[in-house]
Motif scaffolding. Sequence first.
Motif, PDB file in Angstrom:
ATOM      1  N   ASP A 104       0.716  -1.244  -7.965  1.00 27.55           N
ATOM      2  CA  ASP A 104       0.520   0.191  -7.748  1.00 27.55           C
ATOM      3  C   ASP A 104      -0.961   0.546  -7.773  1.00 27.55           C
ATOM      4  OD1 ASP A 104       3.230   0.530  -7.517  1.00 27.55           O
ATOM      5  OD2 ASP A 104       3.513   1.205  -9.603  1.00 27.55           O
ATOM      6  N   LEU A 107      -2.570  -0.406  -4.535  1.00 23.91           N
ATOM      7  CA  LEU A 107      -2.340   0.563  -3.464  1.00 23.91           C
ATOM      8  C   LEU A 107      -3.257   1.775  -3.636  1.00 23.91           C
ATOM      9  CD1 LEU A 107       1.571   0.466  -3.258  1.00 23.91           C
ATOM     10  CD2 LEU A 107      -0.072  -0.543  -1.664  1.00 23.91           C
ATOM     11  N   GLY A 108      -3.413   2.227  -4.884  1.00 21.73           N
ATOM     12  CA  GLY A 108      -4.310   3.346  -5.134  1.00 21.73           C
ATOM     13  C   GLY A 108      -5.744   3.000  -4.802  1.00 21.73           C
ATOM     14  N   ALA A 110      -6.703   0.845  -2.515  1.00 22.78           N
ATOM     15  CA  ALA A 110      -6.838   0.816  -1.050  1.00 22.78           C
ATOM     16  C   ALA A 110      -6.956   2.235  -0.497  1.00 22.78           C
ATOM     17  CB  ALA A 110      -5.640   0.104  -0.435  1.00 22.78           C
ATOM     18  N   GLU A 111      -6.178   3.158  -1.044  1.00 20.68           N
ATOM     19  CA  GLU A 111      -6.252   4.553  -0.605  1.00 20.68           C
ATOM     20  C   GLU A 111      -7.612   5.164  -0.927  1.00 20.68           C
ATOM     21  OE1 GLU A 111      -3.854   8.779  -1.304  1.00 20.68           O
ATOM     22  OE2 GLU A 111      -3.187   6.941  -2.260  1.00 20.68           O
ATOM     23  N   ALA A 112      -8.114   4.852  -2.118  1.00 21.11           N
ATOM     24  CA  ALA A 112      -9.424   5.381  -2.510  1.00 21.11           C
ATOM     25  C   ALA A 112     -10.530   4.817  -1.635  1.00 21.11           C
ATOM     26  CB  ALA A 112      -9.684   5.064  -3.971  1.00 21.11           C
ATOM     27  N   SER A 113     -10.403   3.556  -1.259  1.00 19.64           N
ATOM     28  CA  SER A 113     -11.416   2.960  -0.384  1.00 19.64           C
ATOM     29  C   SER A 113     -11.410   3.613   0.993  1.00 19.64           C
ATOM     30  CB  SER A 113     -11.165   1.451  -0.252  1.00 19.64           C
ATOM     31  OG  SER A 113     -11.312   0.810  -1.508  1.00 19.64           O
ATOM     32  N   ALA A 114     -10.213   3.934   1.492  1.00 20.98           N
ATOM     33  CA  ALA A 114     -10.129   4.600   2.800  1.00 20.98           C
ATOM     34  C   ALA A 114     -10.726   6.004   2.728  1.00 20.98           C
ATOM     35  CB  ALA A 114      -8.670   4.664   3.244  1.00 20.98           C
ATOM     36  N   ALA A 115     -10.457   6.701   1.616  1.00 21.07           N
ATOM     37  CA  ALA A 115     -11.014   8.042   1.455  1.00 21.07           C
ATOM     38  C   ALA A 115     -12.538   7.983   1.360  1.00 21.07           C
ATOM     39  CB  ALA A 115     -10.434   8.698   0.203  1.00 21.07           C
ATOM     40  N   ARG A 167     -13.924   7.640  -7.360  1.00 10.02           N
ATOM     41  CA  ARG A 167     -12.480   7.379  -7.376  1.00 10.02           C
ATOM     42  C   ARG A 167     -12.174   5.960  -6.942  1.00 10.02           C
ATOM     43  NH1 ARG A 167     -12.458  12.791  -5.397  1.00 10.02           N
ATOM     44  NH2 ARG A 167     -12.448  12.034  -3.243  1.00 10.02           N
ATOM     45  N   ALA A 168     -12.888   5.477  -5.955  1.00  7.42           N
ATOM     46  CA  ALA A 168     -12.664   4.105  -5.495  1.00  7.42           C
ATOM     47  C   ALA A 168     -13.058   3.094  -6.573  1.00  7.42           C
ATOM     48  CB  ALA A 168     -13.469   3.858  -4.218  1.00  7.42           C
TER      49      ALA A 168
END
Length: 206
Positions: A104, A107-108, A110-115, A167-168
Amino acid sequence: GHAVGHGMQIPGHLVSIVALAGAVACARAEAAPSPAPSAEPVAVTTVEVTEQLFPKTTLLSGSVVAHQRAEVAADTAGKVLEARVERGQVVKKGELLVRLDTRDSALGAAEASAALAAARTQEQHARLECQRSEKLLAQRVISRSEHDRQQAACEASVASTRAAAARAARAGKQVSDGRIVAPFSGVVVERSVSKGDFVAPGRPVV
């Protein structure tokens, strides 16, 4: 006196002395010890004596106290996938002790890296707009207020990028915290978790 033998006379007291001396001689002959029996030979083993050096040691009693002692706790939440150490096991600094399920968190992350990537793109676009507004203001094409609004948007994009980066980084740390390692070399005193246990941040695992 009386005549004895060929006309010789021996006084009576002389005869008594001779008789007494004979008796003493016979007593000494009877009292003489018999010779002791000869002893049997005894076998004796001999060794060659040589000089050797022996270390000088001193036996002391005492207690062993650890130079460093620490309770290793989890910094993130997750289920224990592996508990690689046992009580009494010697470990080295950086060696993996416990591994948590951080899917989990991954996944968070990866989302933070995209943001973060999106925020950087917006920041780059805002910087270009700021440079353009500077030229337009110098040419008096736009007003000062329009220029100021563009500058504010540029600064906001910079702040957004910094927040996304934080965040990342936090999400990435949660992933890395799933690997609980030895802070220094030593001996495991106690293991507090087993495979399948769920741990929360701050719970000791070793």
